[in-house]
Write a protein that holds these residues in place. Structure first.
Motif, PDB file in Angstrom:
ATOM      1  N   LYS A 292       0.817  -1.215   0.000  1.00 34.51           N
ATOM      2  CA  LYS A 292       0.000   0.000   0.000  1.00 34.51           C
ATOM      3  C   LYS A 292       0.850   1.264   0.000  1.00 34.51           C
ATOM      4  O   LYS A 292       0.510   2.253  -0.658  1.00 34.51           O
ATOM      5  CB  LYS A 292      -0.919   0.001   1.234  1.00 34.51           C
ATOM      6  N   CYS A 293       1.971   1.238   0.716  1.00 33.12           N
ATOM      7  CA  CYS A 293       2.788   2.453   0.851  1.00 33.12           C
ATOM      8  C   CYS A 293       4.082   2.385   0.055  1.00 33.12           C
ATOM      9  O   CYS A 293       4.989   3.196   0.269  1.00 33.12           O
ATOM     10  CB  CYS A 293       3.096   2.690   2.331  1.00 33.12           C
ATOM     11  N   GLY A 294       4.194   1.421  -0.859  1.00 32.27           N
ATOM     12  CA  GLY A 294       5.381   1.331  -1.700  1.00 32.27           C
ATOM     13  C   GLY A 294       6.610   0.899  -0.916  1.00 32.27           C
ATOM     14  O   GLY A 294       6.543   0.491   0.246  1.00 32.27           O
ATOM     15  N   ASN A 325      -1.595   8.979  -3.152  1.00 37.88           N
ATOM     16  CA  ASN A 325      -1.142   7.816  -3.917  1.00 37.88           C
ATOM     17  C   ASN A 325       0.296   7.530  -3.493  1.00 37.88           C
ATOM     18  O   ASN A 325       1.227   8.227  -3.878  1.00 37.88           O
ATOM     19  CB  ASN A 325      -1.209   8.102  -5.417  1.00 37.88           C
ATOM     20  N   TRP A 326       0.464   6.468  -2.665  1.00 38.11           N
ATOM     21  CA  TRP A 326       1.759   6.218  -2.039  1.00 38.11           C
ATOM     22  C   TRP A 326       2.536   5.068  -2.687  1.00 38.11           C
ATOM     23  O   TRP A 326       3.591   4.674  -2.172  1.00 38.11           O
ATOM     24  CB  TRP A 326       1.544   5.902  -0.554  1.00 38.11           C
ATOM     25  N   THR A 327       2.032   4.485  -3.776  1.00 39.61           N
ATOM     26  CA  THR A 327       2.631   3.265  -4.319  1.00 39.61           C
ATOM     27  C   THR A 327       4.044   3.472  -4.859  1.00 39.61           C
ATOM     28  O   THR A 327       4.799   2.513  -4.995  1.00 39.61           O
ATOM     29  CB  THR A 327       1.744   2.684  -5.432  1.00 39.61           C
ATOM     30  N   SER A 328       4.411   4.712  -5.185  1.00 37.63           N
ATOM     31  CA  SER A 328       5.773   4.955  -5.689  1.00 37.63           C
ATOM     32  C   SER A 328       6.807   4.826  -4.583  1.00 37.63           C
ATOM     33  O   SER A 328       7.999   4.669  -4.851  1.00 37.63           O
ATOM     34  CB  SER A 328       5.858   6.341  -6.317  1.00 37.63           C
ATOM     35  N   LEU A 358       6.683  -7.594   9.117  1.00 34.51           N
ATOM     36  CA  LEU A 358       7.941  -7.534   8.367  1.00 34.51           C
ATOM     37  C   LEU A 358       7.713  -7.508   6.868  1.00 34.51           C
ATOM     38  O   LEU A 358       6.723  -8.053   6.367  1.00 34.51           O
ATOM     39  CB  LEU A 358       8.812  -8.728   8.761  1.00 34.51           C
ATOM     40  N   PRO A 359       8.660  -6.911   6.116  1.00 36.07           N
ATOM     41  CA  PRO A 359       8.503  -6.785   4.658  1.00 36.07           C
ATOM     42  C   PRO A 359       8.656  -8.119   3.935  1.00 36.07           C
ATOM     43  O   PRO A 359       9.044  -9.140   4.518  1.00 36.07           O
ATOM     44  CB  PRO A 359       9.620  -5.815   4.263  1.00 36.07           C
ATOM     45  N   THR A 400       9.367  -3.743   1.164  1.00 35.66           N
ATOM     46  CA  THR A 400       8.000  -3.531   0.677  1.00 35.66           C
ATOM     47  C   THR A 400       7.000  -4.201   1.595  1.00 35.66           C
ATOM     48  O   THR A 400       7.225  -5.313   2.074  1.00 35.66           O
ATOM     49  CB  THR A 400       7.850  -4.116  -0.743  1.00 35.66           C
ATOM     50  N   ASP A 401       5.879  -3.519   1.817  1.00 33.02           N
ATOM     51  CA  ASP A 401       4.747  -4.073   2.565  1.00 33.02           C
ATOM     52  C   ASP A 401       5.044  -4.171   4.057  1.00 33.02           C
ATOM     53  O   ASP A 401       4.884  -5.213   4.682  1.00 33.02           O
ATOM     54  CB  ASP A 401       4.353  -5.445   2.009  1.00 33.02           C
ATOM     55  N   VAL A 402       5.448  -3.067   4.646  1.00 32.71           N
ATOM     56  CA  VAL A 402       5.678  -2.976   6.095  1.00 32.71           C
ATOM     57  C   VAL A 402       4.444  -2.349   6.736  1.00 32.71           C
ATOM     58  O   VAL A 402       3.973  -1.301   6.300  1.00 32.71           O
ATOM     59  CB  VAL A 402       6.932  -2.143   6.416  1.00 32.71           C
ATOM     60  N   VAL A 403       3.941  -3.001   7.770  1.00 29.82           N
ATOM     61  CA  VAL A 403       2.736  -2.538   8.457  1.00 29.82           C
ATOM     62  C   VAL A 403       3.056  -2.324   9.931  1.00 29.82           C
ATOM     63  O   VAL A 403       3.767  -3.133  10.542  1.00 29.82           O
ATOM     64  CB  VAL A 403       1.595  -3.571   8.320  1.00 29.82           C
ATOM     65  N   LYS A 404       2.557  -1.232  10.497  1.00 25.96           N
ATOM     66  CA  LYS A 404       2.741  -0.952  11.919  1.00 25.96           C
ATOM     67  C   LYS A 404       1.515  -1.424  12.689  1.00 25.96           C
ATOM     68  O   LYS A 404       0.387  -1.092  12.335  1.00 25.96           O
ATOM     69  CB  LYS A 404       2.963   0.546  12.135  1.00 25.96           C
TER      70      LYS A 404
END
Length: 810
Positions: A292-294, A325-328, A358-359, A400-404
Motif C-alpha cells: 500500500k505504501c510502496g 497515492n503512495w505506491t511509488s 515484516l517486509p 516492501t509491505d511494512v505494516v505498523k
C-alpha cells in the motif's frame, strides 16, 4: 408457516420432536453404485452437520451441486460444477460405470466428473461429518477422491491446504465471482512452500495480502491470531518444495470456518446458536493491501494519512504522495557508506522499528548466525530481523509491505548512514542541554515571582486548557490547508458555489490548483451549536478510512475560521435523488440495492471493523453522499460518539439527531448504542424501498411510514410499498426481503433488532429465512404549531426533519 412451540399442546410438541428425530435418524449419507441423487434430494452427514444437494444462489436460477452446513441459513462451502451451471432441475448425481462421481443433466450428458485416471470397480460416495465428500473404493476401503482436496472458497476444520511444487499439485481457496455466481473469481489464497511456510492471497497474479511466515505458533503478520484454536493449527512440510496448512477446532460443538469473499476479504465465521446466524469477523483494513505504501514506506491504519516514509527516507514523488497515492514509495536521503567506496567516515548503523509486520522477500539464515554482524558485513543487506521461532532474516532489496501494529509484531532493524541516524540524536543533545540550562534559570526566577504567579496559576488550573488550545491540539494530526488556498478555490466563498447549509454553517464547492475538487464545510461564526460538533467531527472522521465513508482531506483554522475540507462528491446527497422526482429515474432497483449494501458496510466498519467503535447518531438520507458512480458514503460525523473498551451502550442527557430517525430508547431516555444506528438504518431502508420520506409521509389514515409499512406487512401487501419509479415486477421478492429487514431494524425493543453484521447477512441472502418482525416503534415527533408552514395544504402529520442537539434525555 412459522411455528411457535409455546402455543401448542405438550402432546403435539412431543409429536413434532419425534418426527424430527425420525427424519434425522433416517437420513442417508451414502450413494451406492446403483443409486442417484435427484434435484430435490439430499445427502445428510452421519452427525447431521452437513448436507449435499442441488441449490441455486441468491438472485440466480442456475443450479449447482454443493456441500453446505445443515442449518436454517444456506451456507455453501463447496461447489462441484462451479464452471458448468445447470439450467434445469432434472439433473442427477450418481456413480458412473467406471466408478467416477458424475453430474448428469436432463439429457444424460456429463456436466461434471471426478475424472479419475483409473476406473474403480466397486465404489460409493459418502458425505462425512467434516463436510468432506469422499469416493470410497469399497473393495480396499480406501478413499480414491476427496472434495477436501479440491477446495472451493471455504476452508473447513481438518481440510488441508497444500502445495507440491515437485508434482505440480496444489489445493487453494478461490473466491466466487460474485455472491450470485460460484465460478472461480479474481482472488485465490494458497500456502507458500518457503521455509518457514506462509500463505498469500493474490488478485490474479498480483499479491494482494500475505500472512508472513509461520513461527511455530502463529503467522507473524497476524499478531491477533486467535489463540483459542492455536493448539489445533498445523503448518508444515512433508519434503522440500511442499507445504500444508490444517486447523482443527478442539470444541466439537463450535461451528467455525473461513471463507474467501468475492471482494478478496477472508472472513472468519462462527455459528451463534443463540442468534441462529453467523458471527462474522475479518479484521481487515487498508494497510492489509499488499504494498500500500510502496518501498520503504510504513502503513499504520490508526494514522491519517496512513502512509509515512521510514526515518531517513523521503517520498519519491511528492505530488503523488500529497494526493494520497503512495505506491511509488520512498527513497533514501543519505547514501550508505558501504555504497560510496569511501574508507573515511563512520560505519553505517541500524534504526530499530518496533512492532511491525515484516517486509516481503527475505533471506533466511541459520538460527545460530550472528544476525546483526552478518548483515553489517554484507553491503547488500539493508535490514535484518531476529525472529523467535524463525531465526535471522535479511533483506537485500526494497523493503516492501511494512505494516505498523497497535500491539504485537516484530522488531525490524533498517540500515542507515551514520550521519542520518545521528542527525536527530545530535539535535536532541543540543535541545537537552538548552532545556537543562533554561530549567536552572527558570528555577531561580521562579523563587522571586512565585507569589505573583500563584493566584494566576490557581485560576488557570481551575479553567484548564482554553477551548482554543483544546481545539488546536485535536487539529494537530490533520493536514492544514491555508485559508488563502480555500478562498481561491471557492472564488472567495462565492454564494454561487454554495452546496448547502446546516446548523454548523454553509458548505462550498471548490477546486484546488492541482485540479482536485473539494467540498469546504465552513463553521459560521454566529453558530451556537456548531463548535462542539465541528471538533467532534475532526476527532472522529480523521481516524477513519473506508470506501463508504466520506474522506476528510484537511482543515483550516486561520483568521478565526474553522473549516473542514472533504472530497467532493458530484452527485450530492441521497435525498435529492430519492425524494426528487426528476432524479428518481437514475435509481433503479439494482442501484438502490448497491446503495443500501454500501451504507450497511460503512455502518459495519464504524460499529465493528474500525479500531474505534463509533455510533453515528444522525444517519439519514441527507447524510448519505453519492459519488460519480452513485456509490454511497456516510457523512456528517458531528453527532458521532466513540465507545471505549468493551462498552456497547451509553446514556446521555443531551439528545442529538433528527426527528423521525431516532430510536425510541434514545429519543425518550437518552440511551444510545449500535442498535440506535440500526433503527435509523431501518427507517432509511424503508425510505429507499418506498421512495417516501418518513419525516413527511402521510397516508389516508395519517400514519407514519413505519406504521404504513407495518399495516401492509400484516395485510400481506408489502409489495405495495415499492416505489412506483422502480417499475420492475421482477424484484418483488427483493422488495419483500428488504422491507422485512427494514421492519426488523425498527422494532421497538432494541434487543429485538439485529446487529449490523446480521443485517448485512440478511440483505445479501446469506441468511435465507428471515424472522417475522415485531411491531415497530411508531415514533414521530409532531412539529410545534408555531413552526408549521402557514399554507392550508400543509400536512397534519408532518415531522420535523431538522437535526437537533439541545434536548434533554428523560
Amino acid at each position: 408457516m412459522e411455528i411457535r412451540f409455546g402455543y401448542y399442546e405438550p402432546q403435539l410438541l412431543l409429536l413434532l420432536i419425534f418426527t424430527c428425530f425420525f427424519t434425522f435418524s433416517s437420513a442417508i449419507d451414502t450413494i451406492k453404485a446403483n443409486e442417484s441423487l435427484g434435484n430435490s434430494e439430499a445427502l445428510i452427514s452421519n452427525g447431521n452437520r452437513f448436507k449435499l444437494s442441488f441449490f441455486s444462489p441468491p438472485n440466480s436460477s442456475r443450479r449447482y451441486l454443493g456441500i453446505m452446513y445443515n442449518l436454517p441459513v444456506m451456507t455453501v462451502v463447496w461447489v462441484a460444477n462451479r464452471n458448468k451451471p445447470l439450467n434445469d432441475s432434472s439433473a442427477t448425481f450418481q456413480t458412473s460405470s467406471d466408478g467416477n462421481l458424475v453430474i448428469l443433466d436432463g439429457r444424460k450428458e456429463i456436466v461434471w466428473s471426478t475424472n479419475l485416471s483409473s476406473s474403480v470397480g466397486n465404489s460409493s460416495a459418502v458425505l462425512l461429518d467434516t463436510g468432506n465428500l469422499v469416493l470410497q473404493d469399497n473393495s480396499k476401503g480406501a478413499y480414491v477422491w476427496e472434495s477436501f482436496q479440491h477446495a472451493s472458497d471455504s476452508f473447513l476444520p481438518t481440510m488441508r491446504l497444500f502445495v507440491d511444487v515437485n508434482r505440480n499439485e496444489k489445493n487453494v481457496l478461490t473466491s466466487w465471482t460474485s455472491p450470485d455466481d460460484p465460478a472461480p473469481g479474481r482472488f485465490a489464497m494458497t500456502i507458500m512452500p518457503d521455509i518457514p511456510e506462509s500463505y498469500i492471497l493474490k488478485d490474479g497474479n498480483i499479491p494482494y495480502w500475505r500472512s508472513g511466515p509461520w513461527n511455530g505458533q502463529r503467522f507473524i503478520r497476524l499478531p491477533g491470531m486467535r489463540s483459542l484454536y492455536n493448539d489445533g493449527t498445523t503448518v508444515g512440510s512433508d519434503s522440500p518444495g511442499t507445504a500444508y496448512y490444517i486447523f482443527t477446532v478442539p470444541n466439537s460443538s463450535v461451528l467455525l470456518y473461513y471463507v474467501l469473499k468475492p471482494s478478496g476479504i477472508v472472513e472468519e465465521r462462527e455459528w451463534s446458536y443463540e442468534n441462529k446466524a453467523w458471527n462474522v469477523s475479518s479484521g481487515r483494513n487498508e494497510c492489509d493491501i499488499y504494498g500500500k505504501c510502496g518501498s520503504f514506506g510504513g502503513c499504520d491504519a490508526r494514522e491519517s494519512p496512513i502512509c509515512t516514509c521510514f526515518e531517513g527516507f523521503l517520498p519519491k514523488a511528492e505530488d503523488e504522495w500529497d494526493a494520497g497515492n503512495w505506491t511509488s514509495g520512498c527513497t533514501r536521503e543519505t547514501p550508505l557508506k558501504c555504497e560510496q567506496n569511501n574508507s573515511l567516515g563512520k560505519e553505517d548503523e541500524f534504526l530499530k522499528m518496533e512492532g511491525v509486520g515484516l517486509p516481503d522477500h527475505y533471506i533466511l539464515f541459520p538460527v545460530d548466525k550472528d544476525c546483526v554482524g552478518s548483515c553489517l558485513s554484507d553491503c547488500s543487506c539493508i535490514a535484518y530481523a531476529d525472529v523467535r521461532g524463525i531465526g535471522c532474516m535479511h533483506w537485500s532489496h526494497n523493503l516492501t509491505d511494512v505494516v505498523k501494529f497497535a500491539s504485537g509484531g516484530e522488531d525490524l532493524y533498517i540500515r542507515l548512514a551514520y550521519s542520518q541516524l545521528h542527525k536527530k540524536h545530535d539535535r536532541r543533545a543540543v535541545i537537552a542541554t538548552t532545556v537543562i540550562m533554561g530549567s536552572i534559570l527558570i528555577a531561580v526566577c521562579t523563587y522571586f515571582v512565585r507569589k505573583k504567579l500563584s493566584n494566576y496559576r490557581a485560576r488557570k488550573n481551575k479553567k484548564g486548557l482554553t477551548s482554543s488550545q483544546r481545539e488546536e491540539r485535536e487539529l494537530e494530526e490533520l493536514p492544514i490547508v491555508r485559508f488563502e488556498m480555500l478562498s481561491n478555490a471557492t472564488e472567495k466563498f462565492d454564494p454561487a458555489k454554495k452546496l448547502g447549509e446546516g446548523g454548523f454553517g454553509p458548505v462550498y464547492k471548490g477546486k484546488l490548483e492541482n485540479g482536485q475538487e473539494i467540498a469546504v464545510k465552513r463553521l459560521a461564526r454566529s453558530s451556537n451549536q456548531g463548535v462542539e460538533e465541528f471538533m467532534n467531527e475532526v476527532v472522529v472522521i480523521s481516524k477513519l478510512q473506508h470506501r463508504n465513508l466520506v474522506r476528510l482531506i484537511g482543515c483550516c483554522v486561520e483568521h478565526e475560521e474553522k473549516m473542514l475540507v472533504y472530497e467532493y462528491l458530484p452527485n450530492g446527497s441521497l435525498d435529492a435523488f430519492l425524494f426528487g422526482s426528476h432524479k428518481r429515474e437514475f435509481l433503479n432497483w439494482q442501484t438502490r440495492k448497491l446503495i443500501v449494501e454500501g451504507i450497511c458496510r460503512g455502518l459495519l466498519y464504524l460499529h465493528r471493523d474500525s479500531r474505534l467503535k463509533i455510533i453515528h447518531r444522525d444517519l439519514k438520507a441527507s447524510n448519505i453522499l453519492l459519488d460519480e458512480e452513485l456509490n454511497p458514503k456516510i457523512s456528517d460525523f458531528g453527532m458521532a460518539r466513540i465507545f471505549g473498551g468493551k462498552a456497547d451502550q451509553a446514556n446521555t442527557t443531551r439528545v442529538v439527531g433528527t426527528f423521525g430517525y431516532m430510536s425510541p430508547e434514545y429519543a425518550h431516555r437518552g440511551i444510545f448504542s449500535e442498535k440506535s444506528d440500526v433503527y435509523s438504518f431501518g427507517i432509511l431502508l424503508l425510505e429507499i424501498v418506498s421512495g417516501k420520506k418518513n419525516s413527511s409521509f402521510c397516508d389516508e389514515d395519517q400514519q407514519f411510514l413505519t406504521a404504513y409499512a407495518w399495516k401492509l406487512w400484516n395485510e400481506g401487501k408489502i409489495t405495495s410499498l415499492m416505489d412506483p419509479a422502480i417499475d420492475d415486477g421482477a424484484v418483488e421478492d427483493d422488495i419483500v426481503r428488504y422491507a422485512n429487514v427494514g421492519l426488523l431494524c425498527v422494532q421497538e425493543i432494541a434487543a429485538d433488532r439485529p446487529n449490523t453484521s446480521t443485517v448485512l447477512s440478511m440483505l445479501s441472502c446469506e441468511i435465507v429465512e428471515l424472522p417475522r418482525p415485531n411491531q415497530p416503534a411508531f415514533l414521530g415527533m409532531q412539529m410545534p404549531q408555531s413552526t408549521e408552514p402557514s399554507s392550508k395544504s400543509s400536512s397534519k402529520c408532518s415531522v420535523n426533519d431538522v437535526t437537533i442537539s439541545i434536548l434533554g434525555g428523560r
